[in-house]
Design an enzyme around this catalytic site. Structure first.
Site, PDB file in Angstrom:
ATOM      1  N   TRP A  44      -6.420  -0.032  10.833  1.00 63.87           N
ATOM      2  CA  TRP A  44      -6.453  -1.112   9.836  1.00 63.87           C
ATOM      3  C   TRP A  44      -6.540  -2.473  10.513  1.00 63.87           C
ATOM      4  O   TRP A  44      -5.770  -3.366  10.183  1.00 63.87           O
ATOM      5  CB  TRP A  44      -5.208  -1.097   8.934  1.00 63.87           C
ATOM      6  CG  TRP A  44      -4.756   0.239   8.480  1.00 63.87           C
ATOM      7  CD1 TRP A  44      -3.531   0.794   8.686  1.00 63.87           C
ATOM      8  CD2 TRP A  44      -5.503   1.194   7.718  1.00 63.87           C
ATOM      9  NE1 TRP A  44      -3.472   2.031   8.119  1.00 63.87           N
ATOM     10  CE2 TRP A  44      -4.668   2.313   7.512  1.00 63.87           C
ATOM     11  CE3 TRP A  44      -6.808   1.226   7.206  1.00 63.87           C
ATOM     12  CZ2 TRP A  44      -5.085   3.441   6.821  1.00 63.87           C
ATOM     13  CZ3 TRP A  44      -7.219   2.349   6.512  1.00 63.87           C
ATOM     14  CH2 TRP A  44      -6.359   3.429   6.326  1.00 63.87           C
ATOM     15  N   GLY A  74     -10.631  -9.916 -21.311  1.00 64.46           N
ATOM     16  CA  GLY A  74     -11.133  -8.760 -22.054  1.00 64.46           C
ATOM     17  C   GLY A  74     -12.246  -8.067 -21.278  1.00 64.46           C
ATOM     18  O   GLY A  74     -12.184  -7.961 -20.049  1.00 64.46           O
ATOM     19  N   GLU A 124       0.560  -6.560   6.422  1.00 65.74           N
ATOM     20  CA  GLU A 124       1.549  -7.427   7.085  1.00 65.74           C
ATOM     21  C   GLU A 124       2.947  -7.207   6.502  1.00 65.74           C
ATOM     22  O   GLU A 124       3.685  -8.143   6.232  1.00 65.74           O
ATOM     23  CB  GLU A 124       1.114  -8.892   7.052  1.00 65.74           C
ATOM     24  CG  GLU A 124      -0.082  -9.107   7.977  1.00 65.74           C
ATOM     25  CD  GLU A 124      -0.328 -10.546   8.378  1.00 65.74           C
ATOM     26  OE1 GLU A 124       0.643 -11.313   8.445  1.00 65.74           O
ATOM     27  OE2 GLU A 124      -1.484 -10.874   8.636  1.00 65.74           O
TER      28      GLU A 124
END
Lengths: 379, 245
Positions: free
Chosen positions: A156, A339, A363
């Protein structure tokens, strides 16, 4: 107590706003759709000084305070959180970490290109089996006398592909557990570094995230940060400050979505009047406004404490947890107020909602922040 | 060669104007550099950075009270070298031009935006040139300086006019002079507070105009829908209600 911003802080906020609303907005939808890195924006933000905002001007930094940083990250995040995470990682993890804990030689060598956007940095802590529990580092840094040998995988990693400089956390003395961990400055082009595929993410799609594999990567001794075994403390201290950046990003996602919902509610009519005149919508907007103001105050307080050189870890954790959680709530309500229009990409709020989700995860997850907060208040 | 940009301090162009007691209520307005002046400043900064001309200094001047200082400070952050604020409300074009004349006489090129985004008077530039006895060129859409030769484009009906002018000269500039206004960089913001911002007392000057009243534009009328099958109703409405046929 003084809640007034200084003239410089206002000017920085407005400069960030101008950049976000005029430039970043132009291709934000396209970059999200194509998962395209914002190379030209990173270059422009570097030239404007937004990538090393808080660093000392002698290293090419902007010399600004953390309050200005919060204001700038909020403004960029209202439009483009992919861009602001690149900013946040570079400013508060890489540049701040190097400036605070690096040697003079390391700072002279690495900071100037990181501050003006010629290079960007990445922070490599998470591993496939060590996310929230950062003590269990499987990546090793074997001491070979005049260099370290790095082996392992990091996961990551924001900026993994685009960065020139990596700050890598790895285990040198497994018997010492977290006290045997070190942090290193690693040239991204070192032999033995390879990247996993570009992660196909739900949001923040314009920032590049990869896993990074190290196979016998040689790191010069002089690239270790701090004393032998300082790596875990380094990572925790850096993340303490990094949380202010991500908290401000979450705040910006919330306020960006709110501003769009507010404007839409004054234009869209239903049952013969603007929907803002219906209490169901007006109360939603009121709730959003209160949450955003709370999050902003927490971010600014954490930043102010840091600027005063006072302990700020509790407040940066509070700011990160609260801002991330309300970012999810506020962006979801912004979609609801829009909407059907909210569910299509053209109206931006669905993207802000997708991006908000990550602020509760990276984090330090919201749960990890609660560990930090509870341990501090129960001390 | 020295350039002076005359800056207007105006409400943000998205401000919704309301009249209170017959006057525009600007209490909640955000104040910004007049957009045309900001483009002029951007062009002047580009010229200052280009070594193929003799531009050596770019300064800014405004007529305004202390509340206009954030705007002028932004101009310094963008890169202007020195600022002048004449401490008075810019009540009309002649009064404003007379104030600017006290600082403008030392410059080779003086630039004003084609109009101010608040009252759109479009008069200060020409009046300033007259007061200084300088040449004046209006509606300039491109400014280039090669060595010390000043080359201009003007927008005219159906085309462009290209000309060169001698200095000193007052230019009023319009869209095209620069594409996007420059955003101040961190370094500029930091340096702005160290740059000189000179505050000058106003000179005696009269107002040549007096505003009698303000009026808001009439609200847009509501739209009447007519069934496509009912052409005679449409003709009737156009003839008897809208009175356009």
């Amino acid at each position: 107590m003084n809640f007034e911003l200084t003239e410089e802080q206002i000017m920085i906020r407005d400069a960030a706003r101008e950049y976000a609303q005029r430039e970043a907005i132009k291709d934000v939808l396209e970059r999200d759709a194509k998962a395209e890195f914002p190379t030209h924006h990173v270059k422009a933000l570097g030239e404007l000084g937004f990538l090393g905002m808080m660093a000392d001007p002698k290293y090419g930094g902007g010399g600004m305070d953390t309050v200005s940083y919060v204001l700038a990250i909020e403004e960029i995040s209202k439009v483009d959180a992919s861009l602001s995470v690149i900013m946040s990682v570079n400013n508060s993890l890489v540049v701040w970490g190097l400036e605070k804990f690096g040697t003079e030689a390391q700072k002279d060598k690495f900071l100037p290109p990181l501050c003006d956007g010629r290079q960007i940095g990445a922070f490599l802590l998470s591993e496939p089996e060590a996310g929230s529990d950062a003590t269990h580092q499987h990546t090793t840094a074997e001491d070979k006398g005049d260099y370290y040998l790095l082996n392992g995988t990091k996961n990551w990693i924001t900026n993994a592909h685009s960065a020139s400089i990596y700050l890598v956390v790895a285990q040198t003395h497994p018997d010492l557990k977290h006290k045997g961990i070190n942090a290193f400055i690693v040239d991204r082009n070192s032999p033995g570094i390879s990247l996993g595929p570009h992660e196909d993410k739900m949001g923040m799609r314009s920032s590049d995230t990869h896993s990074v594999m190290f196979t016998d990567v040689k790191v010069p001794k002089e690239n270790r940060i701090g004393e032998d075994g300082f790596g875990f403390s380094f990572a925790m201290k850096v993340l303490e400050g990094g949380r202010i950046g991500i908290a401000s990003q979450a705040l910006g996602l919330a306020s960006g979505a709110y501003e769009r919902a507010l404007a839409y509610s004054k234009e869209r009519k239903a049952f013969g009047t603007e929907i803002a005149n219906h209490q169901a919508i007006a109360f939603k907007l009121a709730d959003m406004a209160v949450k955003i103001e709370n999050a902003r105050n927490l971010c600014l307080k954490a930043a102010w404490l840091k600027d005063q050189h006072k302990p700020f870890g509790l407040y940066s954790a509070m700011a990160k947890q609260y801002a991330a959680d309300i970012a999810m709530e506020v962006t979801t309500e912004a979609v609801q107020i829009h909407g059907g229009y909210g569910y299509v990409k053209e109206y931006h709020v669905e993207r802000l909602m997708r991006e908000a989700k990550l602020t509760q995860i990276y984090e330090g997850t919201s749960e990890v922040q609660k560990i930090v907060i509870s341990r501090t208040i129960l001390k | 060669m020295k350039i002076l940009i005359c800056l207007g301090n105006v409400p943000d162009t998205t401000t919704k104007i309301k009249l209170v007691d017959g006057k525009p209520d600007l209490t909640n307005a955000q104040w910004v550099i007049n957009p045309w002046d900001e483009l002029a400043l951007t062009r002047a900064m580009q010229l200052l950075e280009d070594s193929n001309n003799s531009v050596a200094k770019v300064d800014v001047a405004t007529v305004g009270k202390i509340s206009s200082e954030p705007t002028i400070r932004k101009a310094l952050a963008i890169g202007a070298d020195e600022a002048f604020r004449i401490d008075a409300e810019p009540t009309d074009a002649y009064f404003t031009a007379a104030q600017l004349a006290q600082v403008a006489s030392n410059y080779d090129i003086i630039i004003t935006g084609i109009e101010n985004a608040d009252y759109n008077g479009s008069s200060v530039g020409a009046m300033l040139a007259e007061l200084l006895g300088f040449a004046s060129v209006s509606a300039v859409s491109a400014l280039n300086i090669e060595g010390s030769v000043v080359k201009l484009n003007r927008e005219i009906d159906g085309g462009k006019e290209m000309l060169t002018v001698d200095t000193p000269v007052v230019l009023t500039v319009q869209k095209g002079i620069a594409i996007d206004p420059r955003i101040p960089a961190m370094r500029g913001i930091m340096m702005a507070k160290k740059k000189p911002l000179n505050v000058l007392a106003p000179v005696e000057a009269e107002n040549l105009t007096e505003i009698i009243a303000f009026e808001m534009p009439a609200p847009k009328g509501s739209c009447k829908m007519v069934d496509p099958a009912n052409v005679s109703q449409l003709v009737d409405l156009l003839r008897n209600e809208a009175k356009v046929i």
